[in-house]
Design an enzyme around this catalytic site. Structure first.
Site, PDB file in Angstrom:
ATOM      1  N   ASP A 164     -29.944   2.657 -94.078  1.00 20.01           N
ATOM      2  CA  ASP A 164     -29.710   2.480 -95.528  1.00 20.01           C
ATOM      3  C   ASP A 164     -30.474   3.294 -96.487  1.00 20.01           C
ATOM      4  OD1 ASP A 164     -27.725   1.719 -97.849  1.00 20.01           O
ATOM      5  OD2 ASP A 164     -29.462   0.609 -98.256  1.00 20.01           O
ATOM      6  N   ARG A 171     -26.204  10.001-100.084  1.00 15.05           N
ATOM      7  CA  ARG A 171     -25.124   9.698-100.720  1.00 15.05           C
ATOM      8  C   ARG A 171     -25.323  10.032-102.501  1.00 15.05           C
ATOM      9  NH1 ARG A 171     -24.212   3.732-100.307  1.00 15.05           N
ATOM     10  NH2 ARG A 171     -22.759   4.177-101.817  1.00 15.05           N
ATOM     11  N   SER A 186     -23.916  -0.677 -97.297  1.00 15.84           N
ATOM     12  CA  SER A 186     -25.136  -0.422 -97.738  1.00 15.84           C
ATOM     13  C   SER A 186     -25.985  -1.829 -98.255  1.00 15.84           C
ATOM     14  CB  SER A 186     -25.112   0.480 -98.951  1.00 15.84           C
ATOM     15  OG  SER A 186     -26.291   0.605 -99.767  1.00 15.84           O
TER      16      SER A 186
HETATM   17  N1  URA Z   1     -25.855  -0.985-104.389  1.00 17.80           N
HETATM   18  C1  URA Z   1     -26.245  -0.638-103.043  1.00 17.80           C
HETATM   19  O1  URA Z   1     -27.185  -1.046-102.514  1.00 17.80           O
HETATM   20  N2  URA Z   1     -25.620   0.519-102.355  1.00 17.80           N
HETATM   21  C2  URA Z   1     -24.608   1.085-102.736  1.00 17.80           C
HETATM   22  O2  URA Z   1     -23.955   1.836-102.140  1.00 17.80           O
HETATM   23  C3  URA Z   1     -24.016   0.652-104.097  1.00 17.80           C
HETATM   24  C4  URA Z   1     -24.797  -0.059-104.777  1.00 17.80           C
END
Ligand code: URA
Length: 449
Positions: A164, A171, A186
């Protein structure tokens, strides 16, 4: 390289085909190990963003991201461990208030947060604006502090959901944030990895949220709660509006300053922020088993602010993680704070503030230096803005709408001043005040339906 050919997966997704769970797992594993380059992962992300991932793919992605690192066991710490996560907003400093507040009421809060994403801020960047504050504790330190203090706030370590961490940064700069499967996997991969028993989610909808419509936000809440339940965690989602920045500070240090004031009980003018914070606190205290209902939990949280217990816990947390406690007592004296630049109301501003476009303000904060435009950008901890006018307040031409804090050149700040001015709208009468909390979703369904 993974056993599967990455270009085959990109093509399959581009053409709208489902990717097998095992292939997704291999892709995520190889990417985490730096064996898939960012350009291929970016292409896959964009294909998945445009074509979507189904429930099986979303579950497989969450599972792969969760198991890209260790899954912590916090059973040595007594009590029901509860965390909260927001899907991202502007001026959303709720975690900074909530974590010490809930811990002060006796529920252990192990919190692992992310950095700013797109126009939205990240708790980690905010914490790091406190001089000396360490977010990179080792897992051993994380567990020990939770046991000692009942609260700990860190970022993903190399061990916790590293997939992540990498994907989030990618991202952020590839236009692939606002996607339900990505947001859900995520959030849930890092939350499930941190060793919690229960989770409260703040699912935001509106202009400043990743989900612009209520319908999409409802789908995101259902996806998140569904994943939580599948992994055996009690999960509650509150659906909250994010059209206008929450509170008045936007940026890292400006948000820390506001959260300090809230924890001290100085909440005048930030009733919106406290409405959301107390609603989430009530849910956490209920799930944590110290309150009979979310309403009772809310009352306990208010009492912990009034007694000073919440602020005391915040001081102990900052000290334990190496932060300068003096900064909490004299937030206006933080060294290195740039001089404010005023944004004034234009000649057309008559009557009342009708709205403040949260998305425009979020991007203005990024441009001031509070967020990143590329993965490599460093954030300026002191950059951001403070809104001196909020919807419903009277306004006249020349009134100060906001103060900007930045180290960018004067031309850049002049451009941002226009941006911020353009984010305000006006009306002859004040807008009707409505609750920010729209609904509540659990495994049992929506409360309001
Ligand atoms: N918070 C997160 O941890 N991930 C995301 O993709 C969006 C908000």
């Amino acid at each position: 390289m993974p056993d599967v050919r990455v270009s085959d997966l990109i093509i399959a997704k581009r053409d709208g085909k489902a990717v097998l769970p095992n292939d997704l797992a291999q892709l995520i594993y190889a990417y985490t190990q730096d064996r898939v380059p960012d350009y291929q992962m970016s292409a896959f992300l964009m294909a998945a963003f445009l074509q979507g991932l189904d429930a099986t793919e979303t579950a497989a992605l969450t599972d792969a991201m969760l198991h890209s690192g260790v899954v912590l066991d916090l059973s040595a710490t007594p009590g029901i461990k509860v965390d909260k996560h927001s899907t991202g907003g502007v001026g959303d400093k709720v975690s900074l208030i909530l974590a010490p507040l809930v811990a002060a009421c006796g529920v252990p809060v192990p919190m692992i947060s992310g950095r700013g994403l797109g126009h939205s801020g990240g708790t980690l960047d905010k914490l790091e604006s406190i001089p000396g504050f360490r977010t990179n504790l080792t897992i051993h330190e994380y567990q020990a502090q939770l046991e000692d203090l009942g609260v700990v706030m860190i970022g993903q370590t190399a061990e916790i959901a590293p997939a992540d961490r990498k994907l989030y940064a990618l991202r952020d700069v590839t236009g692939t944030v606002e996607c339900i499967p990505f947001i859900a996997s995520s959030i849930m991969s890092k939350k499930l990895a941190e060793g919690i028993d229960a989770l409260v989610l703040d699912v935001k909808c509106g202009k400043g949220a990743f989900m612009k419509t209520e319908a999409d936000a409802r789908r995101l809440a259902e996806t998140l709660v569904g994943i939580g339940e599948r992994f055996g965690k009690d999960t509650v989602a509150l659906l909250t509006r994010m059209d206008v920045p929450l509170g008045r500070g936007v940026g890292n240090w400006p948000e820390v300053v506001e959260s300090i004031r809230c924890l001290r009980g100085e909440t005048e003018g930030v009733e919106d922020l406290m409405e959301v914070t107390l609603a989430l606190a009530g849910e956490m205290l209920h799930l944590g088993g110290v309150a009979d209902s979310p309403e009772a939990g809310r009352a306990q949280a208010q009492a912990a602010i009034a007694s000073g217990a919440a602020f005391e816990k915040w001081g102990a947390l900052v000290e334990a993680q190496g932060g300068e406690v003096s900064a909490l007592h004299h937030p206006d004296q933080r060294p290195g704070q740039p001089a404010p630049v005023e944004v004034k109301a234009p000649d057309t501003a008559q009557g009342y503030i009708a709205g403040i476009d949260a998305l425009a303000i979020g991007y203005a904060a990024v441009d001031l230096g509070a967020g990143r435009r590329t993965k490599e950008d460093a954030v300026d901890p002191t950059a951001g803005l403070v809104l001196l006018k909020k919807p419903g307040e009277a306004v006249q031409p020349g009134d100060v709408l906001a103060q900007l804090f930045s180290r960018k050149g004067s031309q850049a700040v002049a451009d941002i001043t226009m941006q911020v001015q353009g984010a305000f709208s006006y009306a002859a009468s004040p807008p009707v005040a409505t609750s920010l909390v729209l609904d509540r979703y659990t495994a049992g369904g929506w409360a309001a339906s």
